[in-house]
Design a protein around this motif. Sequence first.
Motif, mmCIF file in Angstrom:
data_model
loop_
_atom_site.group_PDB
_atom_site.id
_atom_site.type_symbol
_atom_site.label_atom_id
_atom_site.label_comp_id
_atom_site.label_asym_id
_atom_site.label_seq_id
_atom_site.Cartn_x
_atom_site.Cartn_y
_atom_site.Cartn_z
ATOM 1 N N ILE A 5 0.734 -1.114 -0.038
ATOM 2 C CA ILE A 5 -0.118 0.005 -0.016
ATOM 3 C C ILE A 5 1.059 1.280 0.007
ATOM 4 O O ILE A 5 1.886 1.303 0.669
ATOM 5 N N ALA A 7 1.894 4.944 0.822
ATOM 6 C CA ALA A 7 1.655 5.627 2.179
ATOM 7 C C ALA A 7 2.179 7.095 1.743
ATOM 8 O O ALA A 7 3.260 7.472 1.639
ATOM 9 N N TYR A 43 5.618 11.081 -0.572
ATOM 10 C CA TYR A 43 5.669 9.668 0.053
ATOM 11 C C TYR A 43 6.024 9.875 1.413
ATOM 12 O O TYR A 43 7.081 10.701 1.823
ATOM 13 N N ARG A 75 -7.895 14.616 7.400
ATOM 14 C CA ARG A 75 -8.635 13.604 7.306
ATOM 15 C C ARG A 75 -7.665 12.661 6.651
ATOM 16 O O ARG A 75 -6.809 12.995 5.861
ATOM 17 N N THR A 76 -7.985 11.276 6.515
ATOM 18 C CA THR A 76 -7.270 10.382 5.655
ATOM 19 C C THR A 76 -7.793 9.956 4.231
ATOM 20 O O THR A 76 -9.234 9.569 4.838
ATOM 21 N N ALA A 78 -8.206 7.268 1.712
ATOM 22 C CA ALA A 78 -7.432 6.030 1.380
ATOM 23 C C ALA A 78 -8.458 4.954 0.670
ATOM 24 O O ALA A 78 -9.541 4.762 0.961
ATOM 25 N N GLY A 79 -7.808 4.406 -0.357
ATOM 26 C CA GLY A 79 -8.711 3.453 -1.317
ATOM 27 C C GLY A 79 -7.890 3.032 -2.553
ATOM 28 O O GLY A 79 -6.819 3.395 -2.700
ATOM 29 N N ALA A 80 -8.646 2.225 -3.442
ATOM 30 C CA ALA A 80 -7.930 1.471 -4.344
ATOM 31 C C ALA A 80 -8.073 2.137 -5.715
ATOM 32 O O ALA A 80 -7.071 1.973 -6.556
ATOM 33 N N TRP A 87 -3.442 0.886 -4.584
ATOM 34 C CA TRP A 87 -4.038 1.145 -3.195
ATOM 35 C C TRP A 87 -3.189 2.343 -2.461
ATOM 36 O O TRP A 87 -2.223 1.928 -2.019
ATOM 37 N N ILE A 89 -2.923 5.262 0.699
ATOM 38 C CA ILE A 89 -3.488 6.223 1.732
ATOM 39 C C ILE A 89 -2.681 7.508 1.582
ATOM 40 O O ILE A 89 -1.634 7.520 1.518
ATOM 41 N N VAL A 91 -2.428 10.731 4.276
ATOM 42 C CA VAL A 91 -2.859 11.328 5.421
ATOM 43 C C VAL A 91 -2.815 12.830 5.213
ATOM 44 O O VAL A 91 -1.835 13.458 4.827
#
Lengths: 222, 222
Positions: A5, A7, A43, A75-76, A78-80, A87, A89, A91
């Motif tokens: 994933i 980030a 990143y 808020r975060t 996050a998804g595909a 995928w 995320i 933040v």
Amino acid sequence: MMQSIIATIDVVLLTIQDDRLCVVLSKRDKEPYANLDALPGGYIHAEEDRDSLDAAVRILQQKTSLIPPYLEQLRTFAGASRDPRGWSISVVYFALVNNDLIISSQQPGLTICPVDELRRLPFDHNEIIETAVDRIRNKSQYSSLPCYLAGETFTLPRLQKIYEACLGEGLNKVSFRRKMDELGVLEEIPGQTESGGAHRPAQVYGLKSEFKNQLKLLERGL
Amino acid sequence: MMQSIIATIDVVLLTIQDDRLCVVLSKRDKEPYANLDALPGGYIHAEEDRDSLDAAVRILQQKTSLIPPYLEQLRTFAGASRDPRGWSISVVYFALVNNDLIISSQQPGLTICPVDELRRLPFDHNEIIETAVDRIRNKSQYSSLPCYLAGETFTLPRLQKIYEACLGEGLNKVSFRRKMDELGVLEEIPGQTESGGAHRPAQVYGLKSEFKNQLKLLERGL
């Protein structure tokens, strides 16, 4: 083996220009969406960032040369499907900064765009900015948050304009001043006034030092 | 090669038991911290979860067998030192559920613990729960949020107890009822009353269907 994933951190950096709430965009130097304007982001670097706030400060400094007076987790997201690389995320933090600081940073590749005039941006950045504007609109109702947009010193008429830009609506001058008294975050800068054209000179204010890094809330909203 | 980052979800599931705000803990079945009570959580599964909300619903169902009526993103906790396995991100959600549902789920390994009686929990779960309690305390001041803890039907004295547990303080009965009128989310269940010991029977209420999945806010707090 689990699919890995991505980030990342994105920062919604807000400012006031021409009495309008604006967001700072940064030209992307890599794929995907190379050369398009998007939120400053990057990143997370597990080797150097202690936590996500650390990462946000590092990324913001690299992309904008700014250390804003106010940085809060929004808020975060996050998804595909939000990032073509997989995928992911993100933040997301939001930050407030006085416009003069952005201009004096002279960082190349930055654009300042009114939040209600945005074109379609890469990723889900339009949705992220909408969420940030909702948050600032809500918090401006009952806190000293907009003061972080005002710079070191400002007059009350100027601060009212900033509150109005954040709220997206006009305010009554008398009740605005009463609310600022109630908040109690401002102090007069002794002997400083600013001439306001046809008006009599206006007193200049700054944030009391204890509120430069701490939000103050109103019991009841504006 | 970038060091990989662990991507997880944790859920703060809150309920009311014996008129106290409680959190639902789940016994961990794996290392680290195997057999200790902690927040229900797990890895994001990039192959099956569409987004982080999807992942939260899946994990909560696996760990507690519950689909709560209210699920909201709380905040993301991310850093190098919160998880012994490495740099980790936990996107945290909070959920509210009526206690009867937890008991009837009969899921093994669950513990219901008052939020002000927690021992030291694994990871940063104490800090996460504190953040969730702050959020619910704040939102209970001006919204219908605590109604999600009350079950399908309830009396006003019962709902007041729930609000008081969320707020951590007593409320005046008359002004509480006025605020509930103002919120306008409740409807009388025709012909249903509940006898309250020495008191005269109390009317039974439920949430209007349009507010079963949507929060309503007060103009001014309780």
